[in-house]
Structure formats: structure tokens, C-alpha cells
Scaffold this motif. Structure first.
Motif, mmCIF file in Angstrom:
data_model
loop_
_atom_site.group_PDB
_atom_site.id
_atom_site.type_symbol
_atom_site.label_atom_id
_atom_site.label_comp_id
_atom_site.label_asym_id
_atom_site.label_seq_id
_atom_site.Cartn_x
_atom_site.Cartn_y
_atom_site.Cartn_z
ATOM 1 N N THR A 15 3.537 0.760 3.038
ATOM 2 C CA THR A 15 3.460 -0.105 4.096
ATOM 3 C C THR A 15 3.232 -1.468 3.245
ATOM 4 O OG1 THR A 15 1.925 1.307 5.487
ATOM 5 C CG2 THR A 15 1.679 -0.896 5.739
ATOM 6 N N LEU A 16 3.960 -2.348 3.684
ATOM 7 C CA LEU A 16 4.127 -3.687 3.080
ATOM 8 C C LEU A 16 3.828 -4.870 4.182
ATOM 9 C CD1 LEU A 16 4.761 -5.304 0.532
ATOM 10 C CD2 LEU A 16 6.992 -5.924 1.497
ATOM 11 N N THR A 17 2.506 -5.387 4.097
ATOM 12 C CA THR A 17 2.423 -6.620 4.940
ATOM 13 C C THR A 17 2.448 -7.758 4.242
ATOM 14 O OG1 THR A 17 0.324 -5.283 5.827
ATOM 15 C CG2 THR A 17 0.443 -7.620 6.242
ATOM 16 N N VAL A 18 3.552 -8.753 4.902
ATOM 17 C CA VAL A 18 4.497 -9.759 4.132
ATOM 18 C C VAL A 18 4.596 -10.927 5.035
ATOM 19 C CG1 VAL A 18 6.293 -8.631 4.682
ATOM 20 C CG2 VAL A 18 6.154 -10.087 2.627
ATOM 21 N N ARG B 247 7.353 0.942 5.985
ATOM 22 C CA ARG B 247 6.752 -0.030 7.286
ATOM 23 C C ARG B 247 6.427 -1.309 6.830
ATOM 24 N NH1 ARG B 247 1.013 0.461 10.614
ATOM 25 N NH2 ARG B 247 1.272 -1.019 12.205
ATOM 26 N N VAL B 248 7.075 -2.356 7.449
ATOM 27 C CA VAL B 248 6.855 -3.869 7.057
ATOM 28 C C VAL B 248 6.200 -4.531 8.320
ATOM 29 C CG1 VAL B 248 7.859 -6.032 6.344
ATOM 30 C CG2 VAL B 248 8.953 -3.949 5.790
ATOM 31 N N VAL B 249 4.999 -5.086 7.654
ATOM 32 C CA VAL B 249 4.410 -5.780 9.088
ATOM 33 C C VAL B 249 4.340 -7.255 8.604
ATOM 34 C CG1 VAL B 249 1.956 -5.966 9.824
ATOM 35 C CG2 VAL B 249 2.705 -3.786 9.179
ATOM 36 N N SER B 250 4.617 -8.164 9.520
ATOM 37 C CA SER B 250 4.484 -9.510 9.395
ATOM 38 C C SER B 250 3.417 -10.070 10.112
ATOM 39 C CB SER B 250 5.828 -10.265 9.593
ATOM 40 O OG SER B 250 5.773 -11.768 9.206
ATOM 41 N N ASP C 118 0.801 -1.273 -0.004
ATOM 42 C CA ASP C 118 0.011 0.079 -0.058
ATOM 43 C C ASP C 118 1.036 1.226 0.105
ATOM 44 O OD1 ASP C 118 -1.962 1.924 0.214
ATOM 45 O OD2 ASP C 118 -2.822 0.899 2.282
ATOM 46 N N TYR C 119 1.149 1.695 -1.164
ATOM 47 C CA TYR C 119 1.975 2.908 -1.383
ATOM 48 C C TYR C 119 1.088 4.216 -1.302
ATOM 49 C CZ TYR C 119 5.362 6.381 -3.093
ATOM 50 O OH TYR C 119 6.016 7.313 -3.383
ATOM 51 N N GLU C 120 1.496 5.210 -0.518
ATOM 52 C CA GLU C 120 0.614 6.541 -0.160
ATOM 53 C C GLU C 120 1.665 7.386 -0.739
ATOM 54 O OE1 GLU C 120 -0.126 10.022 0.672
ATOM 55 O OE2 GLU C 120 0.828 9.216 2.688
#
Length: 782
Positions: free
Chosen positions: A206-209, A233-236, A197-199
Motif C-alpha cells: 500500500t503506497l499513500t502518495v 494499492r495506491v492511495v492519493s 507499507d509492504y506486507e
């Protein structure tokens, strides 16, 4: 066990058993688009053209990205650990079946997959290189024309060749064998995926991965995309298993980033099982020649090995960059070996990139397998019981810390005690008597032993890095005014029970309940920097950081308690979870009371800050070295080749056990893993490069029907340099079990003259071994 240590039920299980876990495919973002990857059907071919016109005309398709599109953004290639580069979307040619060629973005996942059929790619087929043994032959197809050196990646060695050769020359007995550790796959329950999700206004991504190493991923994405790292921001989220497969950065992750930047909308991609098995990173694939030298009475003198490592089309192995062959040179195992020498050559082939640390610490599994098979062969050559041979050569407690002939320093251990316990649990002498009786009746029962030493907790920053990043890990601990604590860690759980174990570590240091400690992980905006979870790093490294942070909080609490009691800090002692006045233990306060005071108007000494917060970055002084003794009992039907694992005895020493229940769960999982690798798992290809293991109908996994209830034992030898003496356990059983299973099957087949048979020991391969025919480990090799 003391304090909060013990068999506490896992805190995280409540949400999982209620179906409230959050996995990548559970997540939907408003306005989200869906991506799908067009993969090459050929293992080796030049790309003449890629025509996406028809796909773009599909009413649900929003965008189609090709390698040329990514090249315009500077994102067509990405770096790998060892200075190689890997194509995100192929531009010049495809180098393995399943390589990524184009990325379709559509309003739903079904339309995205349908549109893949509309892309027309003109390939010029090239001869594939599927046999690593011929990779260096003159005239072999060249996989990477973009690099010098043909198909050779590296030549690497360790040990003293002259001393080893001299030991072999003086030996009474020399035994050698060619072995293959086949290409295998971690096959986690959940496949890989990502949502980008690039703003554009704020330039934030924000990369949820599905990542075992969120912080390392963030640094790499910053380098590839050019975005500032602090704006990524990387969210796992919850991971449905990883086993090393979710350490690397995959092209699909970068495709969703590029697609979100191109469309201005969030984009989600999740691979299916066939994609996962075909193109997600593999492990093993080592062709090994090993030799062992000994005296006539069974003293092991030396070991040597020559290895050919198949790394696939790109050198994307996930291991410390100083060690291109991983930690294979811990191949001297657990024995008093005078000399050792190993050589490893890495080569490219037209297979998916391999070399992931699949439930082992960077190639130690292959090394243990080699030495344990050689040890069994030596016992047979000498006419000596394999347990006796091992006991005669095991390192003794007084020899620790022990420096191996290849330079590793083992921290601590009592190896004979572990082996004796395993033999006693198994009723070893009675098993041998039963075996003799069964053979007299024409029944084929095998008893296989293995003893392993593993090196985990990578790693000391002066010796180990990944992409130039030191393998240290951080922990941030905050105790709120009510005494409740929040611990933020940089490792990412994939089922190991971090939320429970780390809470116990902190609770034990602070004298509070583990229920009062919340563990935060998997979000780079909320956690300190670290290199992630793999190689059993969690407790040895990040767990140590948590303990150090907790002791710092406790030291700060001492100063606050002294002010509360109006005494000098030196007059206090930590006793039963409270800071108490020496000589008057009834006067004292626990962490909750001290935390309240630390946030109050209490007058503190000059220069002393309030609040109970602390951070730590732990740089381990050395690896930790868990070990174990395993015994496997099998029954083999020579008519069908079927193998039944009847018993499995596993004695592990992982140092101090924080939560024995979690330790046992990890061992159960690893034993099943090892049984699967030994008996049924192998990624195979035909001669044209087609992957023949693209589903769970072809790539078999063990079930409860193939795995007996394990019989577990333990010894405890604390690590002298870890803050609480813990060593790590997550991968030990996978390291030790394959050799025990194979040794058992070969032992059962001894009456047929079978000395060695390569994995997987499927019924067909066992039958071939009995008939004196070669076992097929890779169909491309015939």
C-alpha cells in the motif's frame, strides 16, 4: 444552464475550512519509520565511494539504502515517459545538484536527517553543463554517457517547411526575435511525499502518495518492483496543489517502497521546500527563435520557430509519448495562418529533470507566448494597433472545425466575439487615450493583449499515450436503493472541485440533487483505471465518462420504470427528471423511486438485470480547444523598474460551464500564476551548477499585493464532440496571461525603444531593458 448546473458551493470545502483535510503529512501508520534523502551538493561528479558506516551506527537509524542496494533489487533505475531511464539512487555519477544518492531510514524524521551528515561520499568533480545553448557544441561536457547521441535527446518538427519558406519569401514584412521562456516551478503549497507499507506475508504493497495519477503510478511501480499490479494499492489523499508537479514518479517514492520491503515496516518520506524547489520536476526552459511573415496591410501569412528545449539530466517530461516537444506545434495560435513550421531539439544539461505539464497542456504555454509576442512585434512594425491586427487575423466561426497548418483540428469557437467583449470591458479606446495623456506627462502605462487557443483533454487513444498506456479514463456509477449515488472516477483532485463538479454532472443526467452524489477518487482499489489529472483532462475526459455512465444508468432506469408502470419502455420520455408516460406526464417516477424498485421483487422483462449501476471508459475523439482574450494594464516606473499590474481583463470560453463559480476560481488562480511567471519566477543557477532558487526568499510567488482583482467575462461555444459541450478551464489563464503581461510592459517601455524583454520582468531586468542591456533569465548564461 440547466438542471444541476450552476454556481453550487464546493462540497469538499467543509472539511478543509474545518482543518479536517487529510494530507500526506497528517497520516501516521503504526510502527512507521521515517526516511530522508542524501542529495548531491554537486551538479556533475563521478561517485568514487559511498560510506554509510557511521550513519548505520546511529542509534535511531534502522537502515541506509544506496544505489548499489537498489541495484541488487533491480530498482536502481526507473523508466520515464519517452523510453529514457532515471536513476533512483545514483550509482555511477550525479548529474544535477540535489540528485538522490542515499536514503536513511530512522525511528523519527529528525534522526533520519541528522544521520545524513554521517554519510561520507567521495565525489570526483566533473565540469557541469549549465547552458543548453552550448550542449551540442564539440567538447561540451557529456551528461549521459549511458546513452548514444551525446547531449542530444531528440530532433522533431511539424508543419510544411517548403510552403512556409515560400510564404516568407513572398511576405512584405518579416519580424523575428529570440526569446527565452525561463525554467519555472509549480511550487505547490504541499511538497511531495509518500508512505509505503509492504506486507510480506500476502505480498501486498500500500503506497499513500502525493500523486495526480494514482493508476499510472501503480502500473509503473509494478514494472519496477516486480510485484503483481493487483497486489499494489495506491492511495492519493487530499493534495495541497499539484499543477503538474505531482504527475511524475519521483525517486523518493521508490525509496520508501524499497525501504519498507527491506525493513518490514511502514516508511514515510516528505520532502522539505528546499528539496522541492531544487530537485522536483520543473517546467518551461525553452530557448525560442520565432518569425512571423505578413502582408503590408497586416494579413499574417506564416509562422516558423526553432526551439532548444532544456530537459535537464533525464528526459522525464510528462507528456504524451508521440509528442517529444509536447503540443508546441499548436503554435499557430488563433490566427488564419497559411503555413507554419517548427523545429524542436531537446538536450540534456546538468539540471534537475524538467518538462512537467505545469498548469498547461504540454508546452502550449510556450507556444502561445511565442506567437503572441511576435504578433505584438508585428503590429509595432506595421504601425497598426495590436487589437486591430488580431481582429483582422482571428479565425472566424464559420471556419470551424478548423485544421491548423500543423495538423491539429480545433473543434469550435467564436474568437472575434471574445476579443470584442474583452475590448468593451476594458474600455480599450479610452485606455489608449489615457496612455497617450500619461506619456505626455512622462508616465509609462502599458496595455498588453493576448489571444490564446489551448488544446486540452488528452487524448484520443489512437494518438496519445503515456508509457504505452492509452489516455482514456473510466467512471463507475452506482445508485443505491434509496436513490443516493456513488461515482468513482480515475482522475485525482488537487483543488479543482471535482467532488462538486462531477456530482453536478451526474445529478444533471439523473434528475437528482448533487448533494445525493458522492464522488470517490484517489484510491486504485476503489476507482476504475485512468491516466489521471493534468492537461485539463478532468471535465473533458473523466467528466465525459461520468456523463456516459449516468446516461446508461438512466437508460436502465427506463426499463425498470416501464415495468413499474406496466407500459413499453418506448412509451416513456425523460421529462423534468422523471421517466413519464407519453401523453400522460402525471404518470412517472424519478430515479429514487426507480432505484428502490430495481432492488425490489418487481418482475422485470426477461434478460433485464436489476440495480442501477453502470460503467464507462471514455476515449475522446479529439482534444477540446478552449480559448480566451486577455488584456493587461500595467504602470512601470522607469527609475526603479518596478511594474504594477493595475487591471487584468480576462474573457474565457471553456464551452459549457458546469459550475461558473469554480470556473472563475480556476481563472483567478491561473491569472495570479501568469503574473508571477511574467514578473518574478525563474529557477536560476550559477556557473558551477548551484541552484540559487532554493527557497521562497529566492523563488518569489505572487501575492494579493501584486495581483489586481480580475475583471472576468465569458463567451460559451460548446464543444461539438463532448457529451455536454464542456472544454476545460483549469489551465487556460496560465496559458494566456504571461504574454499579456509582457506585452503590456513592453508597450509601456516603447518610448525607450524596447522591443522585447525576456521574463521574469523583475525591477532589475526592466531597468536593464530600459538601459539597452540584456535581461538576465538564467545566471548561468551571464
Amino acid at each position: 444552464m440547466t438542471g444541476a448546473y450552476g454556481p453550487l458551493p464546493r462540497k469538499e470545502d467543509a472539511r478543509f475550512i474545518r482543518g479536517q483535510g487529510t494530507f500526506i503529512d497528517d497520516i501516521a501508520v503504526p510502527g512507521m519509520l521515517h526516511g530522508a534523502i542524501l542529495r548531491s551538493p554537486l551538479a556533475h561528479a563521478r561517485i568514487v565511494s559511498v560510506d554509510v558506516t557511521a550513519a548505520l551506527a546511529h542509534p535511531a537509524v534502522v537502515a541506509v539504502l544506496t544505489g548499489d542496494d537498489l541495484a541488487e533489487r533491480g530498482m536502481a533505475w526507473m523508466p520515464t515517459v519517452f523510453g529514457d531511464v532515471q536513476a533512483v539512487l545514483a550509482t555511477d555519477k550525479v548529474r544535477f545538484q540535489g540528485q538522490e544518492v542515499a536514503f536513511v531510514v530512522a525511528t523519527d524524521r529528525y534522526a533520519a536527517r541528522d544521520a545524513l551528515e554521517l554519510i561520507v561520499v567521495d565525489y570526483e568533480a566533473l565540469p557541469p553543463l549549465m547552458d543548453a545553448l552550448t550542449a551540442l557544441d564539440p567538447g561540451a561536457p557529456v551528461v549521459r554517457e549511458d546513452l548514444p547521441g551525446g547531449n542530444r535527446i531528440f530532433d522533431w518538427s511539424a508543419g510544411d517547411k517548403a510552403a512556409t519558406d515560400a510564404a516568407f519569401a513572398a511576405a512584405d514584412v518579416v519580424v523575428g526575435c529570440d526569446m527565452m521562456y525561463p525554467r519555472s516551478h509549480p511550487a505547490p503549497l504541499e511538497t511531495c511525499g509518500a508512505i509505503a507499507d509492504y506486507e510480506a506475508v500476502g505480498g501486498r504493497l500500500t503506497l499513500t502518495v502525493t500523486s495526480q495519477a494514482p493508476h499510472a503510478h501503480r502500473t509503473l511501480y509494478a514494472a519496477i518492483t516486480g510485484l503483481p499490479e493487483h497486489k499494489i494499492r495506491v492511495v492519493s489523499p487530499d493534495l495541497g496543489g499539484g499543477f503538474g508537479a505531482k504527475v511524475p514518479v519521483y525517486p523518493g517514492y521508490l525509496c520508501v517502497i524499497a525501504a519498507s520491503m527491506a525493513t518490514g515496516r511502514p516508511v514515510k518520506w516528505v520532502e522539505d521546500r528546499a528539496e522541492n524547489l531544487m530537485s522536483t520536476t520543473f517546467a518551461r526552459d525553452y530557448h525560442m527563435h520565432g518569425e512571423i511573415a505578413a502582408t503590408a496591410d497586416g494579413e499574417i501569412l506564416a509562422l516558423r520557430a526553432k526551439v532548444l528545449a532544456d530537459h535537464g539530466a533525464f528526459n522525464a517530461a510528462a507528456q504524451p509519448s508521440k509528442f517529444p516537444a509536447g503540443f508546441f506545434h499548436i503554435f499557430t495560435g488563433s490566427y488564419q495562418t497559411r503555413a507554419a513550421y517548427c523545429e524542436v531539439t531537446g538536450v540534456f544539461t546538468n539540471k534537475a529533470p524538467g518538462g512537467v505539464a505545469y498548469s498547461c497542456s504540454f508546452r502550449i504555454t510556450e507556444a502561445v507566448y511565442l506567437v503572441e509576442r511576435l504578433t505584438d512585434m508585428l503590429s509595432r512594425e506595421l504601425g497598426m494597433d495590436p487589437a486591430e491586427l488580431r481582429m483582422r487575423n482571428l479565425l472566424r466561426p464559420e471556419q470551424f472545425p478548423y485544421t491548423t497548418p500543423t495538423g491539429w483540428q480545433y473543434d469550435s469557437g467564436d474568437y472575434p466575439r471574445a476579443l470584442r467583449l474583452a475590448l468593451d470591458m476594458a474600455g480599450y479606446d479610452e485606455l489608449r487615450r489615457e496612455q497617450a495623456e500619461r506619456r505626455a506627462r512622462g508616465e509609462y502605462m502599458g496595455i498588453g493583449l493576448s489571444f490564446f487557443t489551448e488544446g486540452v483533454g488528452a487524448g484520443p487513444r489512437g494518438q496519445m499515450d503515456i508509457l504505452g498506456l492509452a489516455m482514456a479514463d473510466g467512471a463507475d456509477l452506482r445508485v443505491h436503493p434509496t436513490g443516493k449515488a456513488v461515482l468513482a472516477v480515475s482522475v485525482q483532485t488537487q483543488g479543482q472541485g471535482h467532488e462538486t463538479t462531477f456530482a453536478q454532472l451526474v445529478a444533471n443526467e439523473l434528475g437528482i440533487s448533487p448533494d445525493d452524489v458522492d464522488v470517490v477518487h484517489g484510491d486504485t482499489d476503489r476507482t476504475p483505471f485512468g491516466l489521471g489529472t493534468y492537461g485539463s483532462r478532468s471535465t473533458p475526459v473523466s467528466g465525459a465518462a461520468a456523463v456516459v455512465a449516468a446516461t446508461r444508468v438512466r437508460d436502465r432506469a427506463r426499463v425498470v420504470a416501464a415495468a413499474m408502470l406496466e407500459v413499453a419502455a418506448d412509451d416513456l420520455e425523460w421529462l423534468d427528471g422523471k421517466w413519464r408516460v407519453r401523453g400522460d406526464p402525471d404518470l412517472g417516477f424519478g430515479i429514487a423511486e426507480i432505484a428502490q424498485a430495481a432492488h425490489s421483487t418487481l418482475e422485470l422483462p426477461a434478460g433485464v438485470e436489476g440495480h442501477l449501476d453502470a460503467s464507462a471508459v471514455y476515449n475522446p475523439p479529439n482534444l477540446t480547444f478552449p480559448f480566451g482574450a486577455y488584456i493587461c494594464v500595467t504602470d512601470v516606473d522607469p527609475g526603479t523598474g518596478e511594474v504594477r499590474v493595475r487591471r487584468f481583463i480576462a474573457v474565457d470560453d471553456c464551452g459549457v460551464r458546469i459550475n461558473p463559480m469554480i470556473v472563475e476560481g480556476q481563472v483567478h488562480r491561473g491569472l495570479a500564476d501568469g503574473i508571477g511567471i511574467a514578473l518574478m519566477q525563474s529557477i536560476v543557477f550559477d556557473e558551477t551548477g548551484n541552484c540559487l532558487s532554493g527557497s521562497f526568499m529566492d523563488y518569489l510567488l505572487p501575492t494579493s499585493l501584486e495581483c489586481p482583482s480580475p475583471e472576468l467575462g465569458e463567451t460559451v461555444t460548446p464543444s461539438p464532440h463532448h457529451p455536454v459541450g464542456a472544454k476545460g478551464i483549469g489551465e487556460s489563464a496560465t496559458v494566456g496571461s504571461p504574454a499579456a503581461v509582457v506585452n503590456s510592459v513592453v508597450d509601456a517601455l516603447a518610448p525607450f525603444g524596447v522591443v522585447h524583454a525576456d521574463m521574469p520582468l523583475t525591477p532589475g531586468n526592466v531597468w536593464r531593458a530600459i538601459q539597452g542591456r540584456p535581461v538576465r533569465t538564467d545566471l548561468s548564461l551571464g
